[in-house]
Design an enzyme around this catalytic site. Structure first.
Site, PDB file in Angstrom:
ATOM      1  N   GLU A   3       7.035 -13.770  42.155  1.00  0.00           N
ATOM      2  CA  GLU A   3       8.039 -14.227  43.033  1.00  0.00           C
ATOM      3  C   GLU A   3       7.796 -13.982  44.764  1.00  0.00           C
ATOM      4  O   GLU A   3       7.469 -13.201  45.112  1.00  0.00           O
ATOM      5  CB  GLU A   3       9.522 -13.828  42.731  1.00  0.00           C
ATOM      6  N   ASP A   8      17.147  -8.458  42.518  1.00  0.00           N
ATOM      7  CA  ASP A   8      16.708  -9.919  42.816  1.00  0.00           C
ATOM      8  C   ASP A   8      15.275  -9.967  41.663  1.00  0.00           C
ATOM      9  O   ASP A   8      15.321 -11.038  41.134  1.00  0.00           O
ATOM     10  CB  ASP A   8      16.264 -10.099  44.024  1.00  0.00           C
TER      11      ASP A   8
END
Ligand code: 1YM
Length: 642
Positions: free
Chosen positions: A427, A504
């Site tokens: 990510e 996250d």
């Protein structure tokens, strides 16, 4: 007489050789000697109780995990027969516990042996693999007892009292020289016994864990059978109709089915044969699917819900949002497939098919509102499928125009041998940059993700293909999605999700896993999906090689080890990594990507029902169960967000 003795001796020798064979190769009989095999011992004993329940004599089974991991299983059936067995010359009960594959052969025919399935080898195998076993039988007005050590009889069956009750109680301690662990996992046993209770309508099963200060206890008894099972599976999903459709029929092949549609886009069908989960499906599933497709298409046409010129609804359209459990009892089941969990008996297809045909078409005629709700959903699934096909073709056409068919951001590896190749899904661009520089480009590819993530739990295939973030993953893996997924086409043997160790990161991990679970499930089943484990801390000191720690516990251990070497805590500088982006390429390689040093967590799918439940909770609509799940499991995620 001498002749008889000689024969008796030979029998006994055979018995000991039989059990010795089990001790030599336990894996052949119970699959493995891991905690899984350990649980199998309990299942084998409980299976005998369930057989007794299926035969109509037992209504209650009580299982206790006692202190020291001693297992106690008790039922209120007829009790194992105690009289001398004509063939072995010893009691039938002792025969059952010492002769391999004895089982029902020595008694009457009680119908559908659940133990006829996978590793259904019964009591003698448990005996062979236990430090000790003690069996207490109440039958014929008496209480009888016998005992064994490592498969050998140490106390022959004898009457120890009077009783007007009947039943069997077995206590045993697994052999610690055979099993890797003796520690039973309460939740695994709980899940299996809940399942057995769903599958055996009206049977009461209790499980108690006495190992800790405060004992745990659950009781399962479902008068609704599979109807209760489906309600349980759908408890966190939004239902399309309030009551599951329930079909039950006795006969040569008894069939029980429950069906309920939800507003989700996934399909969850679980099938069982003689209480064994047939993960690979087989003829019963085939019959069920065929009937479903035919009945809904016939109904849709005859009620003008699809026009004459329209194409038929496909099976996959009709199964969107479907939760169903199919359970059949087969006298001589043939199991096929890689894991021997695929039913092969061809006669079962027709039995299930005609039964579902009849019952389901009647149900739809009698419940037009439910029929309408389901068919509207099927029609919209068919439209979405058509849209997905167009989206897919668009992807293909677009890519065939470009010189390279691979996503632009993918830094591919040079090897084209899938087994040795791995792709890191990362990510964010900054971590992606470090990973690209740090990797071994011969076999490691990097795919940085960007753009807006889609909640796959709430999206259909057309949206998935069109999603900026997921499309590159589909193209990079190279094997399609959903029904089109073809594992032989994967371009990487390892698909590794590398995300930060914070909330996250946990979120992106969950989203990616949900995606793989719903759209590339064989990838998980085949063991190709992994989670990278980046370090949380770095300890450094002048003149000392850096030490990386991956958990809080690991950090504490490192402190201890260093203190023992005379390096005190306060002389160390501690760096806490907040994200992958904080590591330079060399560090990332050293700690997280170098196959020689890294730890990867392989994602497994031990229990599809559990996995489905967790993904529904984590990504679905309902907030309360999600909060509950997170609160309950918070201890496992404490490292994520500090
Ligand atoms: C806690 C474990 O083993 N219960 C049990 C086992 C048997 C019977 C009843 C039973 C079966 C039959 C007739 C039959 C078994 N019997 C045999 C054998 N609980 C537990 N409860 N009477 C009683 O199958 O006809 C094997 S298992 F072979 F002796 F009949």
């Amino acid at each position: 007489m001498e002749k008889y003795n000689h024969k008796y001796g030979a029998e006994q020798i055979q018995v000991l050789e039989g059990l010795e064979a089990v001790r030599k190769r336990p894996g052949m009989y119970i699959g493995s000697t891991s905690v899984r095999g350990l649980h199998h011992l309990v299942y084998e004993i409980v299976d005998n109780c369930v057989d007794e329940a299926l035969a109509g004599y037992c209504t209650e089974i009580n299982i206790i995990i006692e202190k020291g991991n001693i297992i106690s299983v008790e039922d209120n059936g007829r009790g194992i027969p105690v009289e001398i067995h004509p063939k072995t010359g010893i009691s039938t009960a002792e025969t059952v516990y010492t002769v391999l594959h004895a089982g029902g052969k020595f008694g009457g025919d009680s119908g559908y042996k659940v133990s006829g399935g996978l590793h259904g080898v019964g009591a003698s195998v448990v005996n062979a693999l236990s430090n000790w076993v003690e069996v207490t039988i109440q039958r014929d007005g008496g209480i009888y007892q016998m005992a064994f050590e490592k498969g050998k009889t140490v106390k022959k069956l004898e009457k120890i009292g009077e009783s007007n009750k009947t039943g069997t109680k077995v206590k045993f301690l697994a052999d610690d020289t055979i099993f890797e662990t003796q520690n039973y996992e309460y939740e695994v046993l709980e899940t299996r016994f809940r399942e057995i209770a769903f599958l055996t309508k009206g049977l009461k099963i209790t499980l108690e864990d006495q190992r800790e200060e405060t004992p745990k206890k659950v009781e399962f008894c479902f008068e609704g059978g599979l109807k209760s099972f489906v309600e349980y599976l759908n408890k966190n999903k939004e239902k399309l109709h309030s009551e599951p459709i329930y079909i039950e029929k006795d006969g040569e092949v008894p069939v029980e089915i429950a069906i309920q549609y939800t507003t989700s886009y996934s399909e969850s069908i679980y099938t069982f044969v003689n209480n064994i989960n047939t993960i690979e499906g087989g003829t019963h599933l085939e019959g069920f699917k065929r009937a479903l497709t035919k009945v809904f298409n016939d109904y849709a046409r005859s009620h003008n819900l699809i026009k004459e010129k329209d194409q038929n609804l496909l099976g996959e359209d009709i199964r969107e949002g479907l939760t169903a459990v199919v359970s059949v009892k087969v006298k001589e089941p043939q199991f096929e497939g890689q894991t021997k969990t695929k039913l092969g008996n061809s006669e079962v297809t027709g039995v299930v098919q005609s039964m579902v045909n009849e019952a389901l078409s009647t149900f739809l005629e009698e419940n037009p509102a439910v029929a309408k709700a389901i068919l509207e959903k099927c029609v919209s699934a068919a439209r979405a499928r058509e849209a997905a096909r167009k989206a897919r073709e668009l992807v293909r056409r677009k890519s065939s125009l470009e010189t390279s068919t691979l996503p632009g951001k993918l830094a591919d590896c040079s090897s084209k041998v899938a087994e040795e190749c791995e792709v890191y899904i990362v990510e964010g661009d900054s971590a992606g940059g470090s990973a690209k520089q740090g990797r071994d480009r011969r076999f490691q590819a990097i795919l940085p993700l960007w753009g807006k993530m889609l909640n796959v739990e709430k999206s259909r295939a057309d949206k998935i293909y069109g999603n900026d973030k997921l499309n590159p993953v589909i193209v990079a893996v190279g094997a399609g999605i959903g029904n089109d997924f073809d594992i032989t086409k994967i371009r990487y043997g390892k698909v590794i999700i590398m995300a930060d160790a914070d909330v996250d990161g946990a979120h992106i991990r969950t989203l990616m896993l949900t995606f793989f679970f719903r759209y590339m499930r064989p990838l998980i089943e085949n063991g190709n999906v992994f989670l990278a484990q980046p370090p949380l801390f770095k300890l450094s000191k002048k003149g000392m090689e850096d030490i990386y720690c991956y958990t809080d516990e690991g950090l504490e251990n490192a402190f201890k080890e260093l203190e023992e070497k005379g390096i005190p805590r306060d002389s160390l500088s501690i760096q806490r990594y907040k994200g992958l982006g904080e590591m330079n390429p060399e560090q990332l390689w050293e700690t997280t990507m170098n196959p020689e040093k890294r730890t990867l967590i392989q994602v497994t799918m031990d229990d599809a029902i559990k996995a489905d439940e967790i993904f529904t909770i984590l990504m679905g609509d309902e907030v309360d169960p999600r909060r509950e799940f997170i609160e309950k499991n918070a201890k496992f995620v404490k490292n994520l967000d500090i």
